[in-house]
Design a protein around this motif. Structure first.
Motif, PDB file in Angstrom:
ATOM      1  N   LEU A 184      13.422  16.668  -9.885  1.00  0.00           N
ATOM      2  CA  LEU A 184      14.497  16.866 -10.859  1.00  0.00           C
ATOM      3  C   LEU A 184      15.714  15.985 -10.577  1.00  0.00           C
ATOM      4  CD1 LEU A 184      14.368  20.748 -11.273  1.00  0.00           C
ATOM      5  CD2 LEU A 184      13.155  18.999 -12.566  1.00  0.00           C
ATOM      6  N   GLN A 185      15.563  14.980  -9.726  1.00  0.00           N
ATOM      7  CA  GLN A 185      16.653  14.029  -9.515  1.00  0.00           C
ATOM      8  C   GLN A 185      16.296  12.725 -10.207  1.00  0.00           C
ATOM      9  OE1 GLN A 185      17.886  13.510  -5.489  1.00  0.00           O
ATOM     10  NE2 GLN A 185      18.595  15.621  -5.255  1.00  0.00           N
ATOM     11  N   ALA A 220      25.666  14.758  -9.427  1.00  0.00           N
ATOM     12  CA  ALA A 220      26.680  14.894  -8.368  1.00  0.00           C
ATOM     13  C   ALA A 220      26.429  16.200  -7.637  1.00  0.00           C
ATOM     14  CB  ALA A 220      28.086  14.856  -8.941  1.00  0.00           C
ATOM     15  N   THR A 221      26.690  16.171  -6.332  1.00  0.00           N
ATOM     16  CA  THR A 221      26.469  17.361  -5.492  1.00  0.00           C
ATOM     17  C   THR A 221      27.627  17.499  -4.518  1.00  0.00           C
ATOM     18  OG1 THR A 221      24.084  17.011  -5.598  1.00  0.00           O
ATOM     19  CG2 THR A 221      24.892  18.495  -3.891  1.00  0.00           C
ATOM     20  N   MET A 238      31.533  15.024  -1.343  1.00  0.00           N
ATOM     21  CA  MET A 238      30.742  15.020  -2.586  1.00  0.00           C
ATOM     22  C   MET A 238      29.887  13.755  -2.630  1.00  0.00           C
ATOM     23  SD  MET A 238      32.140  15.062  -6.522  1.00  0.00           S
ATOM     24  CE  MET A 238      33.053  16.565  -6.229  1.00  0.00           C
ATOM     25  N   THR A 239      28.662  13.899  -3.150  1.00  0.00           N
ATOM     26  CA  THR A 239      27.744  12.779  -3.340  1.00  0.00           C
ATOM     27  C   THR A 239      27.505  12.577  -4.834  1.00  0.00           C
ATOM     28  OG1 THR A 239      26.628  13.196  -1.229  1.00  0.00           O
ATOM     29  CG2 THR A 239      25.444  11.874  -2.863  1.00  0.00           C
ATOM     30  N   ILE A 240      27.651  11.325  -5.271  1.00  0.00           N
ATOM     31  CA  ILE A 240      27.474  10.976  -6.694  1.00  0.00           C
ATOM     32  C   ILE A 240      26.439   9.855  -6.786  1.00  0.00           C
ATOM     33  CG2 ILE A 240      28.598  10.118  -8.777  1.00  0.00           C
ATOM     34  CD1 ILE A 240      31.234  11.188  -7.678  1.00  0.00           C
TER      35      ILE A 240
END
Length: 256
Positions: A184-185, A220-221, A238-240
């Motif tokens: 799902l990524q 984003a996570t 945060m990771t984008i």
């Protein structure tokens, strides 16, 4: 009657007999021709026509026919020779014209080559320019204008939030970007890992919704939220992920 006269009588008789036999043969041949002519014209009635007899020997008529055939044959040979001569002349004319055309084409080619040699430096420059443009297009195909991109990222964050650290990992022209194994990524070409400080407890869901407007945004996570008790500020990691829509396309042909 003398003895000499008696001796001459058989000779005269023989001569007269020969003449009579020759006349008889001519008469027979003439009668035969008349019969053939009469059979050919049996249905034709001629009144008042002067009678005529062909007294020529058959050998003379046959000789005349043979001569006519020979003349016709020689006329045919001459006609064939004339036609062959015309054909040979036409072939020679066409061959000469083709040779002249080939010579003109070769001369034009040599003239063009000499003219091109005068602009060799210009052609080399053009070739070098094309190669440099191709290298720029390939080398810049994965380029992202990060300064404007980070400015857009900063403006999407809530007021009072400051970005304190950024780590970027992006694709290169020589190597494809590694994709995630997690389901799902989406596909991505670059990853931004940022640290942002906030004086108040941040609302992480609102932050995640705010960065969705970035160009090429994939997902984003929020990795972590920590409190610095000394300063009383919160730090969000945060990771984008972004896709190829984030490429600036600076070196691409405008016609593409």
């Amino acid at each position: 009657m003398s003895q000499t006269t008696k001796s001459m009588l058989p000779t005269v008789a023989r001569r007269r007999g020969n003449a009579d036999s020759a006349a008889a043969r001519v008469a027979v041949d003439s009668a035969e021709r008349v019969r053939r002519q009469s059979r050919g014209n049996a249905n034709e009635i001629v009144i008042g026509r002067r009678p005529s007899v062909d007294l020529l020997p058959t050998e003379v008529l046959a000789d005349r026919r043979a001569r006519r055939v020979v003349r016709r044959m020689w006329a045919g040979v001459v006609l064939v020779a004339v036609l062959v001569g015309i054909a040979i002349g036409g072939a020679d004319l066409l061959g000469t014209q083709a040779h002249d055309d080939l010579t003109d084409a070769q001369n034009q080619t040599l003239s063009l080559l000499r003219q091109q040699s005068q602009f060799k430096d210009v052609r080399d420059t053009e070739t070098g320019t094309v190669l440099r443009e191709a290298a720029q297009s390939v080398g810049g195909s994965t380029e992202i204008a990060w300064q404007p991109y980070l400015t857009s990222l900063k403006s999407s964050l809530p007021a009072g939030v400051a970005i304190t650290g950024v780590a970027i990992d992006s694709a290169t022209p020589l190597e494809a970007y590694a994709q995630a194994d997690t389901p799902l990524q989406g596909q991505r070409v670059a990853t931004l890992t940022i640290d942002a400080q906030s004086p108040t407890l941040p609302s992480v869901p609102e932050w995640l919704d705010a960065v969705k407007g970035l160009t090429g945004f994939v997902d984003a996570t929020a990795n972590s939220v920590t409190l610095d008790e000394t300063t009383g500020t919160y730090t969000v990691n945060m990771t984008i992920h972004v896709d190829d829509a984030a490429y600036d396309g600076k070196y691409q042909d405008k016609g593409e």
